[in-house]
Structures are given as structure tokens and as C-alpha cells.
Design an enzyme around this catalytic site. Structure first.
Site, PDB file in Angstrom:
ATOM      1  N   ASP A 112      31.259-131.302 -64.091  1.00  0.00           N
ATOM      2  CA  ASP A 112      32.416-132.417 -64.056  1.00  0.00           C
ATOM      3  C   ASP A 112      34.023-131.895 -64.363  1.00  0.00           C
ATOM      4  OD1 ASP A 112      30.358-133.800 -63.532  1.00  0.00           O
ATOM      5  OD2 ASP A 112      29.649-133.489 -65.260  1.00  0.00           O
ATOM      6  N   ASP A 151      31.904-124.079 -64.140  1.00  0.00           N
ATOM      7  CA  ASP A 151      31.664-125.807 -64.379  1.00  0.00           C
ATOM      8  C   ASP A 151      31.644-127.247 -63.411  1.00  0.00           C
ATOM      9  OD1 ASP A 151      31.594-128.312 -67.306  1.00  0.00           O
ATOM     10  OD2 ASP A 151      33.640-128.827 -65.687  1.00  0.00           O
TER      11      ASP A 151
END
Length: 196
Positions: free
Chosen positions: A21, A19
Site C-alpha cells: 500500500d 511494500d
């Protein structure tokens, strides 16, 4: 007899999908400014360990700010380029620009981003691991048929931590555990629930 890790996969994955952020870089909600990109502690070292072993790296990222009109697709491209300059090169980028109610098959927790990245990398999805900071990341991995490792941050809900089969206290520990065929599920500090 096949040797497996506690994840049930091979001793080391062939690809790790992160992922963006909150996992690779500090979470700046709906960030459209490359100057605001800051890698999380240990990100460079964790990625170097994977690349030294020939393990492919990719990013799987929901970017609903595009659908919400808060950022443009071009902003996402510029921010991703900055992440790539600071931490890359990544072997693949899979981004979902849709909103939560758009009904797409790519937005995590749907498996689309994970499956697309694995396909473009030429790695069977079961030989990939997804690393993320919220339950949607781990659920996307599960729905895709692979393994997820949760690295909690202040936005991670306590119930997401409790539900995650594999939890590490930080990104570097998560990657070291993957490479050693281990995982961390204890000694994760409590984090406050994220606001709704």
C-alpha cells in the site's frame, strides 16, 4: 575486486521486495475491497523491467486491519489476488496480520517479513532490496541485513526521508536506479508529514 552498487549489494539485486500500500498500489487504509485497488504510476513498467531481467519479485505487507477487526484475513487475500492480477504474478507474498502491540517478529519494522520472503525465494537476504514508502519499510530492510529504497508519498514523514540512505522520487526511478547500479537521493519533492 567485487563490483557493488551504491547500496553495497551486487550490480543488480536477485529479488526486489515491495511494500504493497502506497508503493505498488494507491494507499486505501485498511482496504478490504479488491475493486478499490489502483496501481501507482509506473508500477507495471517497473515490474516488467525486473521480470525481463529474471529478478524475482515479492510483496512484504503489514495488514494490521486484521488484528484491529477492520478487515478479515479473507479480505486481505482477495485484495492481494487483485494486486497479483493487475501487477503480478509475484513470486512471493509475505503478510503480517498482527497489530502494533502484538509483539510479533514479522510486522515491519521487524525483519520477519523480509527474511521469510527471501527464504521462500531461495535468495540470500543480502541479494534482496526492499522498496517502500515509509521508514518502517527501510528499517525492516536494515534489520534483515539488506538494503532499502524509500519512495516517498504524502504519508511519508519528513524525518523518514531525511533518515533514509536511499531515496527515489517514484517507483519507476527506484527500479531503474537499482538496475543501473545507481540510486536517487536528490530532487525528492517535499511531502507533508503524515498525521499521527
Amino acid at each position: 575486486m567485487t563490483v557493488t552498487t551504491p547500496f553495497g549489494g551486487p550490480p543488480a539485486p536477485r529479488a526486489v521486495l515491495f511494500d504493497r500500500d502506497g508503493t505498488l498500489v494507491e494507499d486505501v487504509p485498511y482496504n478490504g475491497d479488491p475493486e478499490r485497488v489502483r496501481p501507482v504510476a509506473g508500477a507495471r513498467e517497473a515490474l516488467a523491467l525486473l521480470r525481463e531481467r529474471g529478478i524475482r519479485t515479492g510483496v512484504v505487507s503489514n495488514q494490521s486491519g486484521v488484528a484491529r477487526g477492520l478487515i478479515r484475513a479473507a479480505d486481505v487475500v482477495r485484495v492481494n489476488a487483485r494486486v497479483d492480477a493487475l501487477l503480478g504474478p509475484f513470486d512471493d507474498w509475505a503478510v503480517c496480520p498482527h497489530g502494533p502491540d502484538d509483539g510479533c517478529s514479522c510486522r515491519k519494522p521487524a525483519p520477519g517479513l523480509v527474511l521469510a520472503a527471501a527464504g521462500r525465494l531461495g535468495v540470500p537476504v543480502e541479494n534482496c532490496v526492499v522498496v517502500g514508502d515509509i521508514g518502517a519499510d527501510i528499517e525492516a530492510a536494515r534489520r534483515a541485513g539488506t538494503y532499502g529504497v524509500l519512495v516517498p508519498t504524502p504519508v511519508t514523514r519528513p524525518e523518514e526521508i531525511a533518515a533514509a540512505p536511499h531515496v527515489a522520487p517514484d517507483l519507476l526511478t527506484a527500479v531503474r536506479g537499482l538496475l543501473a547500479g545507481e540510486h536517487a537521493t536528490a530532487a525528492v519533492p517535499a511531502v507533508p508529514g503524515r498525521p499521527l
